[in-house]
Motif scaffolding. Structure first.
Motif, PDB file in Angstrom:
ATOM      1  N   VAL A 103     -27.443   9.766 -16.557  1.00 20.30           N
ATOM      2  CA  VAL A 103     -26.378   9.330 -17.462  1.00 20.30           C
ATOM      3  C   VAL A 103     -26.159   7.818 -17.312  1.00 20.30           C
ATOM      4  O   VAL A 103     -25.884   7.117 -18.283  1.00 20.30           O
ATOM      5  CB  VAL A 103     -25.082  10.129 -17.177  1.00 20.30           C
ATOM      6  N   GLU A 104     -26.302   7.312 -16.067  1.00 23.72           N
ATOM      7  CA  GLU A 104     -26.123   5.865 -15.826  1.00 23.72           C
ATOM      8  C   GLU A 104     -27.302   5.328 -15.026  1.00 23.72           C
ATOM      9  O   GLU A 104     -27.778   6.008 -14.118  1.00 23.72           O
ATOM     10  CB  GLU A 104     -24.854   5.637 -14.975  1.00 23.72           C
ATOM     11  N   PRO A 105     -27.729   4.097 -15.315  1.00 17.60           N
ATOM     12  CA  PRO A 105     -28.879   3.541 -14.575  1.00 17.60           C
ATOM     13  C   PRO A 105     -28.619   3.408 -13.073  1.00 17.60           C
ATOM     14  O   PRO A 105     -29.546   3.450 -12.279  1.00 17.60           O
ATOM     15  CB  PRO A 105     -29.096   2.156 -15.204  1.00 17.60           C
ATOM     16  N   GLU A 106     -27.348   3.280 -12.687  1.00 17.73           N
ATOM     17  CA  GLU A 106     -27.009   3.134 -11.261  1.00 17.73           C
ATOM     18  C   GLU A 106     -27.424   4.365 -10.452  1.00 17.73           C
ATOM     19  O   GLU A 106     -27.490   4.317  -9.224  1.00 17.73           O
ATOM     20  CB  GLU A 106     -25.493   2.924 -11.062  1.00 17.73           C
ATOM     21  N   LEU A 107     -27.655   5.467 -11.122  1.00 16.27           N
ATOM     22  CA  LEU A 107     -27.987   6.708 -10.407  1.00 16.27           C
ATOM     23  C   LEU A 107     -29.491   6.839 -10.117  1.00 16.27           C
ATOM     24  O   LEU A 107     -29.960   7.879  -9.677  1.00 16.27           O
ATOM     25  CB  LEU A 107     -27.536   7.930 -11.220  1.00 16.27           C
ATOM     26  N   LYS A 108     -30.219   5.742 -10.363  1.00 13.89           N
ATOM     27  CA  LYS A 108     -31.686   5.771 -10.260  1.00 13.89           C
ATOM     28  C   LYS A 108     -32.164   6.278  -8.895  1.00 13.89           C
ATOM     29  O   LYS A 108     -33.039   7.154  -8.819  1.00 13.89           O
ATOM     30  CB  LYS A 108     -32.211   4.353 -10.498  1.00 13.89           C
ATOM     31  N   MET A 109     -31.567   5.755  -7.808  1.00  9.39           N
ATOM     32  CA  MET A 109     -32.010   6.168  -6.476  1.00  9.39           C
ATOM     33  C   MET A 109     -31.691   7.639  -6.222  1.00  9.39           C
ATOM     34  O   MET A 109     -32.533   8.386  -5.719  1.00  9.39           O
ATOM     35  CB  MET A 109     -31.371   5.272  -5.401  1.00  9.39           C
ATOM     36  N   LYS A 118     -34.467  10.573  -5.551  1.00 10.91           N
ATOM     37  CA  LYS A 118     -34.446  11.458  -4.376  1.00 10.91           C
ATOM     38  C   LYS A 118     -34.465  12.934  -4.810  1.00 10.91           C
ATOM     39  O   LYS A 118     -35.131  13.769  -4.205  1.00 10.91           O
ATOM     40  CB  LYS A 118     -33.205  11.160  -3.511  1.00 10.91           C
ATOM     41  N   PHE A 119     -33.745  13.227  -5.885  1.00 11.68           N
ATOM     42  CA  PHE A 119     -33.738  14.604  -6.395  1.00 11.68           C
ATOM     43  C   PHE A 119     -35.121  14.996  -6.912  1.00 11.68           C
ATOM     44  O   PHE A 119     -35.626  16.105  -6.687  1.00 11.68           O
ATOM     45  CB  PHE A 119     -32.657  14.723  -7.482  1.00 11.68           C
ATOM     46  N   LEU A 120     -35.747  14.013  -7.589  1.00 11.62           N
ATOM     47  CA  LEU A 120     -37.113  14.221  -8.104  1.00 11.62           C
ATOM     48  C   LEU A 120     -38.054  14.579  -6.950  1.00 11.62           C
ATOM     49  O   LEU A 120     -38.875  15.492  -7.048  1.00 11.62           O
ATOM     50  CB  LEU A 120     -37.568  12.904  -8.750  1.00 11.62           C
ATOM     51  N   ILE A 147     -29.800  16.912 -16.342  1.00  9.71           N
ATOM     52  CA  ILE A 147     -29.003  15.710 -16.637  1.00  9.71           C
ATOM     53  C   ILE A 147     -28.098  15.441 -15.436  1.00  9.71           C
ATOM     54  O   ILE A 147     -27.347  16.320 -15.010  1.00  9.71           O
ATOM     55  CB  ILE A 147     -28.185  15.879 -17.931  1.00  9.71           C
ATOM     56  N   LEU A 148     -28.263  14.249 -14.889  1.00 10.21           N
ATOM     57  CA  LEU A 148     -27.523  13.903 -13.682  1.00 10.21           C
ATOM     58  C   LEU A 148     -26.512  12.791 -14.011  1.00 10.21           C
ATOM     59  O   LEU A 148     -26.897  11.707 -14.430  1.00 10.21           O
ATOM     60  CB  LEU A 148     -28.520  13.410 -12.620  1.00 10.21           C
ATOM     61  N   GLY A 149     -25.208  13.128 -13.858  1.00  9.74           N
ATOM     62  CA  GLY A 149     -24.155  12.145 -14.137  1.00  9.74           C
ATOM     63  C   GLY A 149     -23.296  11.944 -12.898  1.00  9.74           C
ATOM     64  O   GLY A 149     -23.396  12.733 -11.943  1.00  9.74           O
ATOM     65  N   PRO A 150     -22.403  10.922 -12.904  1.00  6.76           N
ATOM     66  CA  PRO A 150     -21.602  10.638 -11.707  1.00  6.76           C
ATOM     67  C   PRO A 150     -20.679  11.794 -11.324  1.00  6.76           C
ATOM     68  O   PRO A 150     -20.536  12.106 -10.150  1.00  6.76           O
ATOM     69  CB  PRO A 150     -20.813   9.386 -12.081  1.00  6.76           C
ATOM     70  N   GLU A 151     -20.107  12.461 -12.345  1.00  7.79           N
ATOM     71  CA  GLU A 151     -19.197  13.578 -12.000  1.00  7.79           C
ATOM     72  C   GLU A 151     -19.951  14.734 -11.367  1.00  7.79           C
ATOM     73  O   GLU A 151     -19.537  15.288 -10.348  1.00  7.79           O
ATOM     74  CB  GLU A 151     -18.490  14.114 -13.254  1.00  7.79           C
ATOM     75  N   GLU A 152     -21.096  15.067 -11.972  1.00 10.43           N
ATOM     76  CA  GLU A 152     -21.900  16.167 -11.424  1.00 10.43           C
ATOM     77  C   GLU A 152     -22.306  15.834  -9.996  1.00 10.43           C
ATOM     78  O   GLU A 152     -22.215  16.668  -9.090  1.00 10.43           O
ATOM     79  CB  GLU A 152     -23.176  16.398 -12.254  1.00 10.43           C
ATOM     80  N   LEU A 153     -22.695  14.572  -9.808  1.00  7.25           N
ATOM     81  CA  LEU A 153     -23.155  14.145  -8.474  1.00  7.25           C
ATOM     82  C   LEU A 153     -22.028  14.327  -7.447  1.00  7.25           C
ATOM     83  O   LEU A 153     -22.236  14.858  -6.359  1.00  7.25           O
ATOM     84  CB  LEU A 153     -23.592  12.678  -8.528  1.00  7.25           C
TER      85      LEU A 153
END
Ligand code: AMP
Length: 422
Positions: free
Chosen positions: A338-344, A348-350, A386-392
């Protein structure tokens, strides 16, 4: 574009790889079913190995070998133009006959011949070949033919036709060569220029000249079958009746000769009607004297080599839409952020997904979420995560089933389970 392929070579692009894998996998399975074991030999050997076995007057030795030496003091080396001689060398060098007298071997790999490139004829090409070393029995000739036909059947190639002949042995072949010489000596000026040269160097090769006049002239001469000695004739007759027993259809072609000197008795080709002038899918035969010539004990042997590029051309001609039949399976999952900041976090999830054996990928070019979903569609993945900040923050992810469009919020463990079973 600064660089291009050298003539006669070709790239095998990712879109073609499934066809090649299909061929290789089927060959490994079929050959092992018949009791053949794989052998791998070097890409280059001493030049003398080929010069001696193929014959100095063969096209390959005369003009097609890639020969070099790394320095002046080193013996001349050649990129392998065929694999029977290397396999026989390895058989003797490693005393494989002591382990088991009758060795059934197969190989897969590239070969190199400086030929005139055209469709189905390359300077670097690939062969799958079989060699049965240690037996004179005609049933082994039939086995080699049968395993090859079985391979073509399983691949789905239907338009293959077996053509056979006998090339005799060092006792009867010279009598036939003499007869050819006598018959042709007064009319040799009518032959094409290549055949006029062959008349001196390798008279048998006149028989398989593609020139119409040469073919008509040699068709008037009695065929080699009438000159075979008793042993060669028996072998040929047994072969023919064995092929009938095996329900293998064949055509006898007395014009068939093969390019190498080492053949004795049986020779054959399997041709494909859609391949044009380079129509041989495979070629082979018996070579009962080669092992002895290489310093071993007298040992019967028979083998054949299948041209992989030609099999691929035949598959393409016979199987419509083979790009769909033989397409690479798509990835299972595309991971969208959802946001580029979640790239790392995404990377890691990948890594975890891949460690679990789930094929997965993500975007590394910071596309928008919409752009990432478009990419996932293009890749035809069945699932998108789909990975977003709230889900994380809650330790969950959103899983989208691309065929139904349904979205679920799941824990990571549940995601693995769902995708693995899906
Ligand atoms: P050979 O080793 O000449 O008996 O050839 C065995 C098979 O390898 C042939 O029937 C072809 O299918 C294939 N082949 C031979 N030469 C070439 C080439 N230059 N390019 C592609 N395939 C070849």
């Amino acid at each position: 574009m600064k660089y291009k392929l050298p003539p006669g070579t070709h790239d095998i692009l990712p879109s073609e790889i499934p066809l090649w894998h299909h061929l290789e996998k089927t060959a490994h399975e079929v050959f092992q079913t018949y009791g053949y074991q794989e052998i791998r030999t070097p890409i280059f050997e001493y030049t003398s190995l080929f010069a001696r076995s193929l014959g100095e007057s063969s096209d390959i030795v005369e003009k097609e070998m890639y020969t070099f030496s790394a320095n002046k003091s080193e013996e001349s080396l050649t990129l392998r133009p065929e694999l029977t001689a290397p396999v026989v060398r390895a058989y003797l060098e490693h005393h494989l006959n002591r382990e088991k007298k009758f060795q059934k071997l197969y190989y897969i790999g590239p070969l190199f011949r400086h030929e005139r490139p055209q469709k189905g004829r390359y300077r670097q090409f690939h062969q799958i070949g079989l060699e049965a070393l240690g037996c004179y029995d005609y049933l082994v000739d039939i086995e080699i033919i049968d395993v090859t036909i079985r391979l073509f059947e399983l691949l789905g190639i239907k338009q293959a036709q077996l053509v056979i002949n006998s090339i005799g042995c060092p006792q009867c072949r010279p009598i036939y060569q003499n007869a050819l010489k006598n018959n042709l000596s007064t009319i040799k000026t009518k032959l094409c220029s290549d055949c006029q040269r062959r008349f001196q160097t390798n008279i048998l090769r006149i028989l398989d000249c593609k020139n119409k006049t040469c073919y008509e002239i040699t068709s008037q001469i009695p065929p080699i079958q009438t000159f075979l000695c008793k042993q060669c004739r028996n072998h040929f007759e047994q072969l023919i009746s064995g092929l009938k027993e095996f329900d293998i259809s064949y055509k006898i072609d007395s014009h068939l000769v093969r390019g190498f000197d080492y053949y004795t008795k049986t020779i054959f080709e399997i041709r494909h009607s859609a391949l044009g002038s380079q129509n041989a899918l495979c070629g082979g035969g018996r070579y009962d004297n080669l092992i002895e010539e290489f310093g071993g004990l007298p040992t019967g042997a028979v083998g054949c080599a299948i041209g992989m590029e030609r099999v691929i051309l035949a598959l393409k001609a016979e199987i419509k839409n083979n790009s769909q039949v033989f397409a690479c399976p798509p990835l299972k999952v595309f991971l969208a952020l959802v946001e580029p900041e979640l790239k790392m976090e995404g990377a890691k999830f990948l890594k975890e997904l891949r460690r679990k054996g789930i094929s997965a990928d993500m975007d590394f070019e910071t596309r928008s979420l919409k752009g990432q979903l478009r990419l996932a569609n293009k890749l035809k993945v069945p699932y998108v995560i789909i990975l977003g900040p709230e889900e994380l923050a809650q330790g969950v992810v959103k899983l989208k089933d691309m065929s139904s469009g349904k979205e679920e919020v799941l824990k990571k463990e549940e995601v693995y389970e769902k995708i693995s079973s899906g």
